[in-house]
Design a protein around this motif. Sequence first.
Motif, PDB file in Angstrom:
ATOM      1  N   UNK A   3       0.897  -1.105  -0.150  1.00  0.00           N
ATOM      2  CA  UNK A   3      -0.098   0.284  -0.008  1.00  0.00           C
ATOM      3  C   UNK A   3       0.983   1.309   0.102  1.00  0.00           C
ATOM      4  N   UNK A   4       0.458   2.136  -0.523  1.00  0.00           N
ATOM      5  CA  UNK A   4       1.084   3.760  -0.692  1.00  0.00           C
ATOM      6  C   UNK A   4       0.648   4.081   0.706  1.00  0.00           C
ATOM      7  N   UNK A   5      -0.623   3.946   1.132  1.00  0.00           N
ATOM      8  CA  UNK A   5      -1.181   4.637   2.356  1.00  0.00           C
ATOM      9  C   UNK A   5      -2.523   3.781   2.893  1.00  0.00           C
ATOM     10  N   UNK A   6      -2.552   3.361   4.272  1.00  0.00           N
ATOM     11  CA  UNK A   6      -3.557   2.794   4.499  1.00  0.00           C
ATOM     12  C   UNK A   6      -4.646   3.855   4.926  1.00  0.00           C
ATOM     13  N   UNK A   7      -5.786   3.782   4.903  1.00  0.00           N
ATOM     14  CA  UNK A   7      -6.818   4.489   5.234  1.00  0.00           C
ATOM     15  C   UNK A   7      -8.374   3.679   5.453  1.00  0.00           C
ATOM     16  N   UNK A   8      -9.241   3.969   6.084  1.00  0.00           N
ATOM     17  CA  UNK A   8     -10.420   3.888   6.075  1.00  0.00           C
ATOM     18  C   UNK A   8     -11.626   4.583   5.865  1.00  0.00           C
ATOM     19  N   UNK A   9     -12.499   4.148   4.879  1.00  0.00           N
ATOM     20  CA  UNK A   9     -13.345   4.959   4.267  1.00  0.00           C
ATOM     21  C   UNK A   9     -14.643   4.172   3.744  1.00  0.00           C
ATOM     22  N   UNK A  10     -15.664   4.462   4.499  1.00  0.00           N
ATOM     23  CA  UNK A  10     -17.112   3.646   3.942  1.00  0.00           C
ATOM     24  C   UNK A  10     -17.519   2.947   5.223  1.00  0.00           C
ATOM     25  N   UNK A  11     -18.474   2.115   4.733  1.00  0.00           N
ATOM     26  CA  UNK A  11     -18.904   1.412   5.840  1.00  0.00           C
ATOM     27  C   UNK A  11     -18.204   0.169   5.911  1.00  0.00           C
ATOM     28  N   UNK A  12     -18.989  -1.161   6.583  1.00  0.00           N
ATOM     29  CA  UNK A  12     -18.155  -2.571   6.805  1.00  0.00           C
ATOM     30  C   UNK A  12     -18.651  -3.299   5.847  1.00  0.00           C
ATOM     31  N   UNK A  39      -7.304   1.422   1.547  1.00  0.00           N
ATOM     32  CA  UNK A  39      -5.979   1.776   1.243  1.00  0.00           C
ATOM     33  C   UNK A  39      -5.812   2.295  -0.343  1.00  0.00           C
ATOM     34  N   UNK A  40      -4.722   3.104  -0.278  1.00  0.00           N
ATOM     35  CA  UNK A  40      -4.180   3.377  -1.679  1.00  0.00           C
ATOM     36  C   UNK A  40      -2.909   2.487  -2.300  1.00  0.00           C
ATOM     37  N   UNK A  41      -3.068   1.893  -3.296  1.00  0.00           N
ATOM     38  CA  UNK A  41      -1.985   0.948  -3.616  1.00  0.00           C
ATOM     39  C   UNK A  41      -0.965   1.334  -4.285  1.00  0.00           C
ATOM     40  N   UNK A  42       0.232   0.635  -4.146  1.00  0.00           N
ATOM     41  CA  UNK A  42       1.503   1.062  -4.894  1.00  0.00           C
ATOM     42  C   UNK A  42       1.277   0.679  -6.229  1.00  0.00           C
ATOM     43  N   UNK A  43       2.291   1.258  -7.044  1.00  0.00           N
ATOM     44  CA  UNK A  43       2.095   0.844  -8.366  1.00  0.00           C
ATOM     45  C   UNK A  43       3.607   0.950  -9.240  1.00  0.00           C
ATOM     46  N   UNK A  44       3.647   0.657 -10.367  1.00  0.00           N
ATOM     47  CA  UNK A  44       4.816   1.058 -11.200  1.00  0.00           C
ATOM     48  C   UNK A  44       4.668   2.614 -11.591  1.00  0.00           C
ATOM     49  N   UNK A  45       5.828   3.358 -11.316  1.00  0.00           N
ATOM     50  CA  UNK A  45       5.853   4.944 -11.378  1.00  0.00           C
ATOM     51  C   UNK A  45       5.099   5.356 -12.629  1.00  0.00           C
ATOM     52  N   UNK A  46       4.175   6.227 -12.546  1.00  0.00           N
ATOM     53  CA  UNK A  46       3.565   6.958 -13.236  1.00  0.00           C
ATOM     54  C   UNK A  46       2.694   5.845 -14.104  1.00  0.00           C
TER      55      UNK A  46
END
Length: 374
Positions: free
Chosen positions: A4-13, A62-69
């Motif tokens: 992950x680039x960044x973990x987060x928590x949005x939305x319901x269950x 979360x937002x996921x990592x990736x190959x650059x650009x």
Amino acid sequence: MNEFIQTLSLGSSGPSIAIKDTIDIAGYPTTAASRALADTPPARRHAQVVERLLAAGWHIVGKTNMHELAFGMTGINDYTGTPQNPQDATRIPGGSSSGSAAAVGLKLADAALGTDTGGSIRGPAACCGVIGLKPTFGRVSRLGVAPRESTLDCVGPFARDMRMLAAAMLAITADFDANAAHAWQGPCKVGIVQADATADILAAVARAADTANCTAHTLQLTGLAAAFDAGLTVINAETSRAFGHLVAGGKIGADLDARLRAAANTTAAQVDAAEQVRRQFTAAIDHALDNADVLILPTLPALPITLEEARSGKSVIAMSSLIRPFNLSGHPALSLPLPVEGSPLKAGLQIVGRKGHDEQVCAIAARFEAALAA
């Protein structure tokens, strides 16, 4: 964790989903895993697909990592880290949606969204042993997705099973018919596209058609190689327009720097020729689908190379030889895990359907999924 680039928590269950870092989430920067975009201000609003997921009750983890650009096939990223291949940690996860495929394969999320401009969903799906769908071009909204303008790029889902993949499509697509995406019943006619791939993967494709009780015929898809070259031309031109200005800042990774500099040399005449190939190849696929419910072929021509091989400079351009052409044409294409005799790793079975018939592609994929699991 570097999946992950960044973990987060949005939305319901509801079901959990991770979002590729080219897709806007309000309050978080969209950096495309690049140092050059690290200071990008947080997005002011959600991408339309994110809005739809939240409205449908999904939980964004979360937002996921990736190959650059989003401009590479290996998934290796020395700035943000390289996601782990769930099938074999020594091998590349594939790009560009590497983190999305890895997150699903490692069961960090029920599903994930990626983007596919030249195979960037289907390639990582095949590498990581999960399902990935590139929808029909234009079927899923790209509002709030980078790059803003593209004639190739599609937002699509990853999942570990077809039930969850169809649920994700239902959430992000206004007119997706979930009932039509259930496992295909009755006669099924497939065209097996002649492809340059390893013998064991070609045998696995033919065996899958037989296992799924499909009537199969082999065909040569006219213009496949030319469509691959034309797809490269278009992606080079469009990526250069979107991100070429970042080269001057000196913050681009070495592999991207070289690719963007080369892409800047794409001429208008080359793009015009590529557009002619696009029209011809699209017509060839439509013609082939007159005599088949779907076309099938390998997703990748071979199993993924190792990280060491990739870092040593082994060419990976052929990885996209069988997937990039369908970005050029805009047809829906799905990669399903494919058992290969004698290998602990699964390859990818690519299923290509008529434009707008994404549900049928999913239904036939569900048929193959059930047959291969039996």
